[in-house]
Motif scaffolding. Structure first.
Motif, PDB file in Angstrom:
ATOM      1  N   GLU A  96       0.844  -1.189   0.000  1.00 48.71           N
ATOM      2  CA  GLU A  96       0.000   0.000   0.000  1.00 48.71           C
ATOM      3  C   GLU A  96       0.880   1.240   0.000  1.00 48.71           C
ATOM      4  OE1 GLU A  96      -3.481   0.597   2.468  1.00 48.71           O
ATOM      5  OE2 GLU A  96      -3.360  -1.512   3.016  1.00 48.71           O
ATOM      6  N   PRO A  97       0.614   2.193  -0.890  1.00 46.88           N
ATOM      7  CA  PRO A  97       1.458   3.380  -0.970  1.00 46.88           C
ATOM      8  C   PRO A  97       1.623   4.113   0.363  1.00 46.88           C
ATOM      9  CG  PRO A  97       0.030   3.284  -2.869  1.00 46.88           C
ATOM     10  CD  PRO A  97      -0.411   2.172  -1.935  1.00 46.88           C
ATOM     11  N   ARG A  98       0.616   4.069   1.213  1.00 46.65           N
ATOM     12  CA  ARG A  98       0.726   4.751   2.512  1.00 46.65           C
ATOM     13  C   ARG A  98       1.765   4.096   3.407  1.00 46.65           C
ATOM     14  NH1 ARG A  98      -2.228   2.219   6.715  1.00 46.65           N
ATOM     15  NH2 ARG A  98      -3.361   0.403   5.966  1.00 46.65           N
ATOM     16  N   ASN A  99       2.148   2.864   3.098  1.00 47.87           N
ATOM     17  CA  ASN A  99       3.082   2.108   3.930  1.00 47.87           C
ATOM     18  C   ASN A  99       4.501   2.078   3.374  1.00 47.87           C
ATOM     19  OD1 ASN A  99       1.626   1.316   6.208  1.00 47.87           O
ATOM     20  ND2 ASN A  99       0.600  -0.296   5.056  1.00 47.87           N
ATOM     21  N   VAL A 100       4.793   2.894   2.371  1.00 48.02           N
ATOM     22  CA  VAL A 100       6.138   2.936   1.813  1.00 48.02           C
ATOM     23  C   VAL A 100       6.736   4.315   2.099  1.00 48.02           C
ATOM     24  CG1 VAL A 100       7.575   2.694  -0.250  1.00 48.02           C
ATOM     25  CG2 VAL A 100       5.498   1.313   0.004  1.00 48.02           C
ATOM     26  N   LEU A 101       7.765   4.331   2.930  1.00 50.77           N
ATOM     27  CA  LEU A 101       8.460   5.564   3.282  1.00 50.77           C
ATOM     28  C   LEU A 101       9.842   5.520   2.651  1.00 50.77           C
ATOM     29  CD1 LEU A 101       8.395   7.345   6.614  1.00 50.77           C
ATOM     30  CD2 LEU A 101      10.606   6.856   5.613  1.00 50.77           C
ATOM     31  N   VAL A 102      10.152   6.516   1.824  1.00 52.05           N
ATOM     32  CA  VAL A 102      11.428   6.562   1.104  1.00 52.05           C
ATOM     33  C   VAL A 102      12.206   7.788   1.552  1.00 52.05           C
ATOM     34  CG1 VAL A 102      12.549   6.672  -1.166  1.00 52.05           C
ATOM     35  CG2 VAL A 102      10.359   5.462  -0.910  1.00 52.05           C
ATOM     36  N   THR A 103      13.477   7.591   1.878  1.00 54.66           N
ATOM     37  CA  THR A 103      14.354   8.724   2.178  1.00 54.66           C
ATOM     38  C   THR A 103      15.582   8.650   1.271  1.00 54.66           C
ATOM     39  OG1 THR A 103      15.597   7.552   3.890  1.00 54.66           O
ATOM     40  CG2 THR A 103      13.659   8.788   4.601  1.00 54.66           C
TER      41      THR A 103
END
Length: 131
Positions: A96-103
């Motif tokens: 789910e896009p809400r669960n992907v955090l990219v730094t």
């Protein structure tokens, strides 16, 4: 280069491998790095001996399916390229896009050594090699 670290909670080895492949494809497509340029650390946390913490900032409600993707790369890409990378990572992870955090963490040419004690992108007395 770049160096990718992916951390997830309760993920089996097959899912970790799939996440690694998905992010690698996104990096190759969006950043234009060679396909053989893969440096990844993939970690599945068990929730007991190692955990992931996540909040809802900035108004994104995540759950324990969260995937943290940290990418270290040489500086110089503009915001449009970075936005394209974020989109491709989100499209390909199967999460789910809400669960992907990219730094992204940027650094310079002299900040990379791929072995032998050399600064491969900033050799002494020479021009940087590679992309």
């Amino acid at each position: 280069m770049p160096l990718v670290r992916i951390d997830t909670l309760g993920t089996d080895p097959a899912r970790l491998a799939a996440l690694g492949e998905a992010v690698h494809e996104a990096v190759v497509d969006a950043l234009g790095v060679p396909s053989g340029d893969r440096f990844q650390v993939l970690t599945g946390h068990d929730g007991v001996h190692s955990v992931l913490r996540h909040g809802d900032h900035p108004g994104v409600r995540r759950d324990d399916s969260v995937v943290f993707v940290a990418i270290t790369l040489r500086a110089g890409r503009d915001a449009d390229v970075k936005r394209a990378l974020y989109r491709r990572v989100h499209e390909r992870t199967g999460t789910e896009p809400r669960n992907v955090l990219v730094t992204l963490t940027e650094n310079g040419c002299a900040d990379w050594s791929f072995g032998h004690g050399l600064a491969h992108y900033a050799p002494a007395g020479g021009a940087p090699a590679g992309a």
